[in-house]
Design a protein around this motif. Structure first.
Motif, PDB file in Angstrom:
ATOM      1  N   ARG A 110      -8.961  -4.771   1.804  1.00  0.00           N
ATOM      2  CA  ARG A 110      -8.178  -5.835   1.157  1.00  0.00           C
ATOM      3  C   ARG A 110      -8.019  -7.035   2.076  1.00  0.00           C
ATOM      4  O   ARG A 110      -7.991  -8.178   1.634  1.00  0.00           O
ATOM      5  CB  ARG A 110      -6.789  -5.297   0.786  1.00  0.00           C
ATOM      6  N   GLU A 111      -7.880  -6.761   3.395  1.00  0.00           N
ATOM      7  CA  GLU A 111      -7.709  -7.858   4.347  1.00  0.00           C
ATOM      8  C   GLU A 111      -8.898  -8.800   4.324  1.00  0.00           C
ATOM      9  O   GLU A 111      -8.755  -9.987   4.572  1.00  0.00           O
ATOM     10  CB  GLU A 111      -7.619  -7.297   5.764  1.00  0.00           C
ATOM     11  N   VAL A 130      -4.045  -7.456  -6.854  1.00  0.00           N
ATOM     12  CA  VAL A 130      -2.919  -6.865  -6.150  1.00  0.00           C
ATOM     13  C   VAL A 130      -2.030  -7.981  -5.593  1.00  0.00           C
ATOM     14  O   VAL A 130      -0.809  -7.916  -5.669  1.00  0.00           O
ATOM     15  CB  VAL A 130      -3.410  -5.925  -5.025  1.00  0.00           C
ATOM     16  N   ASP A 131      -2.634  -9.035  -5.019  1.00  0.00           N
ATOM     17  CA  ASP A 131      -1.888 -10.173  -4.484  1.00  0.00           C
ATOM     18  C   ASP A 131      -0.936 -10.749  -5.521  1.00  0.00           C
ATOM     19  O   ASP A 131       0.174 -11.147  -5.212  1.00  0.00           O
ATOM     20  CB  ASP A 131      -2.861 -11.296  -4.076  1.00  0.00           C
ATOM     21  N   ARG A 141     -10.738  -9.754   1.935  1.00  0.00           N
ATOM     22  CA  ARG A 141     -11.110 -10.156   0.586  1.00  0.00           C
ATOM     23  C   ARG A 141     -11.797 -11.521   0.531  1.00  0.00           C
ATOM     24  O   ARG A 141     -12.782 -11.688  -0.181  1.00  0.00           O
ATOM     25  CB  ARG A 141      -9.914 -10.117  -0.365  1.00  0.00           C
ATOM     26  N   LEU A 200     -14.279  -5.088  -5.223  1.00  0.00           N
ATOM     27  CA  LEU A 200     -13.338  -5.060  -4.093  1.00  0.00           C
ATOM     28  C   LEU A 200     -12.484  -6.306  -4.046  1.00  0.00           C
ATOM     29  O   LEU A 200     -11.262  -6.224  -3.863  1.00  0.00           O
ATOM     30  CB  LEU A 200     -14.135  -4.923  -2.780  1.00  0.00           C
ATOM     31  N   THR A 201     -13.105  -7.490  -4.226  1.00  0.00           N
ATOM     32  CA  THR A 201     -12.345  -8.724  -4.060  1.00  0.00           C
ATOM     33  C   THR A 201     -11.444  -8.991  -5.256  1.00  0.00           C
ATOM     34  O   THR A 201     -10.284  -9.369  -5.083  1.00  0.00           O
ATOM     35  CB  THR A 201     -13.293  -9.916  -3.838  1.00  0.00           C
ATOM     36  N   TYR A 213      -4.358  -0.834  -5.345  1.00  0.00           N
ATOM     37  CA  TYR A 213      -5.676  -1.340  -4.972  1.00  0.00           C
ATOM     38  C   TYR A 213      -6.755  -0.312  -5.323  1.00  0.00           C
ATOM     39  O   TYR A 213      -7.774  -0.609  -5.940  1.00  0.00           O
ATOM     40  CB  TYR A 213      -5.699  -1.655  -3.471  1.00  0.00           C
ATOM     41  N   SER A 236     -10.071  -6.833  -7.244  1.00  0.00           N
ATOM     42  CA  SER A 236      -8.942  -5.909  -7.164  1.00  0.00           C
ATOM     43  C   SER A 236      -7.929  -6.421  -6.143  1.00  0.00           C
ATOM     44  O   SER A 236      -6.717  -6.397  -6.378  1.00  0.00           O
ATOM     45  CB  SER A 236      -9.428  -4.513  -6.753  1.00  0.00           C
ATOM     46  N   ALA A 237      -8.433  -6.916  -5.015  1.00  0.00           N
ATOM     47  CA  ALA A 237      -7.556  -7.418  -3.967  1.00  0.00           C
ATOM     48  C   ALA A 237      -6.719  -8.587  -4.480  1.00  0.00           C
ATOM     49  O   ALA A 237      -5.497  -8.643  -4.279  1.00  0.00           O
ATOM     50  CB  ALA A 237      -8.384  -7.833  -2.755  1.00  0.00           C
ATOM     51  N   SER A 294      -8.350   0.753   1.886  1.00  0.00           N
ATOM     52  CA  SER A 294      -7.296  -0.252   1.800  1.00  0.00           C
ATOM     53  C   SER A 294      -7.516  -1.385   2.796  1.00  0.00           C
ATOM     54  O   SER A 294      -7.092  -2.517   2.576  1.00  0.00           O
ATOM     55  CB  SER A 294      -5.934   0.384   2.040  1.00  0.00           C
ATOM     56  N   ASP A 302       0.807  -1.216   0.000  1.00  0.00           N
ATOM     57  CA  ASP A 302       0.000   0.000   0.000  1.00  0.00           C
ATOM     58  C   ASP A 302       0.836   1.260   0.000  1.00  0.00           C
ATOM     59  O   ASP A 302       0.415   2.298  -0.484  1.00  0.00           O
ATOM     60  CB  ASP A 302      -0.910   0.031   1.228  1.00  0.00           C
TER      61      ASP A 302
END
Lengths: 642, 396
Positions: free
Chosen positions: B85-86, B142-143, B88, B135-136, B322, B138-139, B82, A6
């Motif tokens: 993201r946790e 990013v992973d 997801r 949301l998911t 994200y 995108s998460a 942000s 982030d």
């Protein structure tokens, strides 16, 4: 912060920049597309769509106009309208549930004595055809039935009672063939230019005067413009145009004469015509058996329709006065006489010997009843109806010139062609000629060769009845109105009128003028000019004198019938043979008053026997009404063969 | 335009770091509020006569949904997106569960199960699913950002989106299902997936369409319901069968066309006499077109253009990947719905039952759109905050 990634704020990488630019480009194109489409729809085509939107919401409900009335020459009502109560179904109120609808149709069917399936079919067909309008289940329900429906409204959802105009024929069978019938606009008429502006479901003339003068009699439907929503629910009225009744039509017909004629026919198969010899105005024209045209004013029942068309009942629908093709018997002698005189075969004073029979080839032609008249000239020959005198003329005519002297004069006098009366469905009739017989025989022979029928089949007419070529005997037969000849009373009336009026072939007319509802004339219906025929005055007079003698001097064929009749009559009887086992066709054509006739009356009965027996008394009955003299009880019947 | 630090700022969300001001995008807020105003006014005029005795039934409800949505938007804009993201995995599970719940408990409307009956409104989980999917997805992207070039990454992400998409199409709600597809394509696109992958996906998509529309029916398996196929084909020639499938589209065209330059106002008979179907939901744009004409339609479209512009701008200024991807997903969702919905009312798109964001009547749609806007505002606010922290000011 929570996750390492982030914290790394991505600067705008070239890849991302490119891709965002592409997304922006897509968005730009999409918005541009929408804008251009909107511009096209709203700014460029706005008017078109606005018109469509307006049309979307407006419905025109028809308010049907009554037809114009038909009156006789004195203004007496012949045909008018009455108000009936129609049982109708409105699409709004109908139950939406299929089962409930079926039950409703069942209840209606029981009440109206109809089949449930028919009720359903009728209603659905009408609702499909004209949306937002009601469907008629029964056009003319009786009061008790209407009362029952109104009192049990809950049992009949969507059922309405509406006042409708129904055509009414107060004189019923009298003049039925003349006035004709009305019926719903049919498929062919829908395409016909002449019925432009007629709404689906309107009743228009289908026969007779109703059809001939439909464009005057037809009213102009009114309209009830309403605004409806998408479900067809009425929102508000936008204006009403009242219906306009059709024009009134005045006929030359005299109701009394028409009635007298119908009475004289008395239900037997036959027809009559009463016509003014000078201008062709028809005062009465009827056919028998007749029918009640009121049956056609609403939806006619199959049973009634079958009866009106059935041969066993004598085909009541047939108008024998203009559609019946019959051999005319001795009434044809007027034509033979005219032809012979004008063709120079005889003079009025040429005498021939009537020995009771004439042998032509191998065939012996006899006088009716084997009478021997001795030496006769034209007047006497007509008076006593000497067949032999006319047989000779027929024989001579066949051998002179082209052999078509009689045929040509028959045609000139109006036979074998339509008279042009203002009634639809007139038939032409037939004047037999060598060509007709010979062509027919050729076809007969071809048919026999092709089909090889048994003798029995041939006798039943498998290949037609023209089983031999033309011979002089055919012309001999024609000279006295026997054989293949086919003519109807109106054609004979026209021919007799021509001799009576100095040679004018009038065109028979029924329509006199168009009037408004109050009887004020709007338009005179002019008769077209008559065809002029050149007939020598002395020939004409000789024929008329012969006819007068037949009705007035002892020995004259119809003298017994008209003895004591106050009006001087000239007339000719006719009896046509129609083959073994069938009763003779009886005819009478009268001209009165002699010596300058005003009217011609022609009467025929299909199975009337001698002309003097039935047709002449009927003619007398009609004449007495025409001249307003009492017939003095039933007319005496003649017995003279002719 | 420079927003005043006090006027349009909301107090910081995380108290532990001391008082700070986060800033939301004023133009985005303006576009949203203007669209809500247009929506309320249009629904008001369109539905005045729909329910006897309560002319404001739909307006009051729509206003309440907007109110709830607005509050949710403010709350979300104050938190840091942000953190989502946790969650997801949980969010993805919730999305799938929500869609499946409709299968179990859903109420049937016109032959399809799309919503769960709640005391005050019908919850359309497929609407909520759109935001959850954004949301998911995108998460997860990013992973795997480092393996973005792998084919496996792309196929996994696509599969993740296809599962809910197919479940939604099966409800059947073809319109929302297609929005899910747009979202995943946009997310991959913004993330930077290779062109070759898109080419492969495109080929797969074409094959799928051929199978669904041509091959499967040929062997007797009907994937799409008849009405769905009819809608798709009716759009090609609406006049051919105006009484059936083409009816809605024809009536909509007539309504919009009749509106002309300045609209018909009280004379808007297509709307008032119910010729226009679904006039407060799917076909609200047609009402705008008829009642307010080209002027009105252009105004609404301009507001949408403003909305999309602000979304794209937020996408580019996000503090992290994200946020960029979320913004990308939201842009795809909004653009898809705007273009498909407006397109169907003006006859350039088939009828697929997609709502017009913020304009169409309906609680789920309105609230979910506000949630998405809230996320955008949060991305904006976070970006401003980060920039301020680094001593850089970003031009608005």
């Amino acid at each position: 912060m929570y996750l390492d990634s982030d914290n790394r704020r991505p600067s705008l990488t070239p890849t991302l920049a490119l891709r965002v630019a592409m997304v922006s480009g897509v968005a730009l194109v999409a918005f541009a597309l929408i804008f251009f489409r909107l511009w096209y729809l709203q700014v460029l085509s706005g008017d078109k769509y606005e018109a469509e939107a307006k049309q979307n919401q407006v419905r025109k409900l028809i308010v049907r106009a009554p037809r114009g009335e038909i009156v006789d020459r004195q203004g007496r009502v012949l045909v008018d309208n009455r108000v009936g109560l129609a049982i109708k179904v409105s699409p709004k109120g109908l139950p939406s549930d299929e089962g409930d609808r079926s039950k409703l149709y069942g209840r209606l069917a029981r009440l109206l004595d109809m089949k449930p399936g028919k009720v359903r079919k009728d209603v659905e067909r009408q609702l499909d055809a004209v949306q937002y309008s009601t469907a008629t289940v029964k056009a003319d329900a009786s009061r008790p039935i209407v009362q029952y429906v109104l009192e049990n409204k809950d049992d009949f959802p969507g059922v309405e009672v509406e006042r409708v105009f129904l055509r009414s024929y107060p004189h019923r069978a009298v003049g039925a063939h003349l006035f004709g019938t009305v019926g719903e606009l049919n498929k062919e008429q829908r395409k016909d230019q002449r019925y432009r502006g007629v709404a689906l479901g309107d009743r228009v003339g289908q026969s007779g005067i109703e059809s001939q003068y439909d464009r005057f009699l037809r009213g102009k439907n009114g309209g009830n413009r309403v605004q409806v929503d998408a479900l067809g629910t009425l929102r508000r009225g936008l204006g009403v145009t009242p219906p306009q009744q059709g024009r009134q039509l005045r006929l030359s017909v005299d109701l009394d004469v028409q009635r007298a004629g119908q009475k004289a026919l008395g239900g037997a198969k036959g027809a009559f015509v009463a016509m003014n010899v000078k201008n062709g105005e028809v005062l009465g024209l009827g056919s028998s058996p007749s029918f009640d045209p009121n049956l056609f004013a609403k939806v006619i029942r199959k049973r009634d329709l079958d009866r009106v068309y059935s041969k066993e009942n004598g085909e009541p629908i047939l108008n024998r006065a203009i559609q019946g093709g019959y051999p005319t018997g001795s009434t044809f002698k007027l034509i033979t006489a005219t032809a012979a005189l004008e063709g120079g075969l005889i003079t009025p004073d040429t005498v021939q010997y009537d020995g009771g029979s004439l042998k032509v080839g191998d065939v012996v032609f006899k006088n009716a009843g084997n009478v021997v008249n001795g030496p006769v000239a034209l007047r006497k020959a007509l008076s006593v109806s000497s067949d032999v005198y006319f047989y000779r003329l027929g024989q001579e005519a066949n051998g002179s010139g082209k052999g078509l002297l009689i045929q040509d004069w028959a045609k000139r006098l109006g036979l074998g062609r339509r008279t042009g009366i203002d009634l639809p469905g007139e038939s032409k009739g037939l004047i037999p000629s060598p060509k007709y017989r010979n062509d027919g025989f050729a076809a007969f022979r071809r048919c026999v060769e092709r089909k090889d029928p048994t003798p029995q089949e041939i006798s039943f007419g498998e290949c037609g009845f023209l089983d031999r070529p033309w011979s002089v005997g055919d012309n001999v037969n024609l000279s006295v109105g026997q054989g293949d000849l086919q003519a109807d009373p109106l054609q004979l009336a026209v021919a007799y009128a021509a001799i009576a009026n100095g040679g004018r072939i009038v065109r028979p007319r029924l329509g006199q003028r168009i009037e408004d509802a109050g009887g004020r004339p709007l338009q005179e219906l002019e008769a077209p000019p008559a065809r002029k025929l050149k007939v020598k005055e002395e020939h004409r007079q000789a024929i008329l004198e012969g006819l007068r003698s037949a009705a007035s001097e002892p020995g004259g064929t119809s003298e017994p019938v008209f003895a004591g009749f106050k009006i001087p009559v000239a007339g000719k009887t006719g009896t046509a043979e129609k083959g073994a086992g069938r009763a003779d066709q009886s005819w009478y054509v009268a001209l009165a008053p002699y010596p300058s006739p005003k009217y011609v009356v022609a009467v025929t009965f299909e199975a009337g026997g001698f002309g003097a027996e039935t047709a002449a008394p009927a003619a007398r009955g009609i004449l007495s009404e025409l001249f307003g003299v009492s017939g003095g009880g039933p007319a005496p019947r003649g017995t003279a063969p002719d | 335009m420079h927003a005043s630090p006090y006027g349009t700022s909301v107090k910081g969300f995380r108290e532990g770091h001391g008082p700070r001001f986060i800033r939301i995008d004023a133009l985005l807020l303006l576009a949203v509020l203007a669209l809500v105003a247009c929506s309320l006014y249009t629904i008001g005029t369109a539905t005045r006569g729909d329910i006897d005795g309560s002319p404001y039934y739909f307006v009051i409800r729509q206003a309440a949904y907007c109110g709830v949505g607005f509050v949710l938007m403010l709350l979300i804009s104050r938190m840091d997106y942000s953190r989502l993201r946790e969650w997801r995995v949980g969010l993805y599970g919730a999305m799938i569960a929500g869609i499946l719940l409709v299968y179990a408990l859903g109420s049937v409307t016109r032959g399809s199960k799309r919503a769960i009956e709640l005391p005050f409104f019908q919850l359309q989980t497929s609407e909520l699913g759109k935001v959850l999917l954004i949301l998911t997805l995108s998460a997860f992207v990013v992973d795997r950002i480092r393996q973005l070039g792998d084919r496996e990454t792309t196929s996994r992400i696509v599969l993740m989106a296809l599962i809910p998409a197919m479940l939604v199409i099966g409800q059947p709600d073809l319109g929302s299902g297609l929005v899910y597809i747009s979202i995943v394509v946009a997310t991959l696109f913004v993330a930077g997936t290779k062109w070759t992958h898109f080419a492969a996906l495109g080929a797969l998509g074409v094959t799928a369409i051929v199978v669904v529309l041509v091959a499967a029916p040929a062997v007797g398996v009907e994937v799409l319901k008849d009405y769905q196929k009819d809608r798709l084909t009716a759009f090609v020639n609406p006049a051919e069968n105006p009484a059936e499938e083409g009816y809605q589209q024809t009536q909509s065209l007539v309504a919009i066309g009749a509106g002309g330059k300045t609209g018909r106002g009280e004379e808007a008979t297509q709307t008032k006499l119910d010729f226009l179907p679904e006039h407060h939901t799917d076909f609200i744009f047609s009402v705008v077109g008829e009642e307010f004409g080209f002027m009105g339609a252009a105004l609404v479209l301009s507001l949408f253009a403003l909305l999309i512009w602000r979304c794209l701008r937020i996408l580019t200024m996000s503090k992290n990947l994200y946020g960029t991807l979320i913004a990308g997903g939201i842009v795809a969702m909004l653009m898809h719905q705007i273009f498909v919905n407006v397109g169907m009312t003006i006859g350039i798109m088939p009828i697929t039952g997609v709502t017009l964001p913020l304009m169409s009547y309906g609680g789920s749609s309105v609230i979910v759109t506000f949630l998405a806007i809230g996320l955008l505002q949060s991305i904006h606010a976070q970006a401003r905050e980060t920039a301020l922290a680094k001593g850089r000011d970003l031009a608005i």
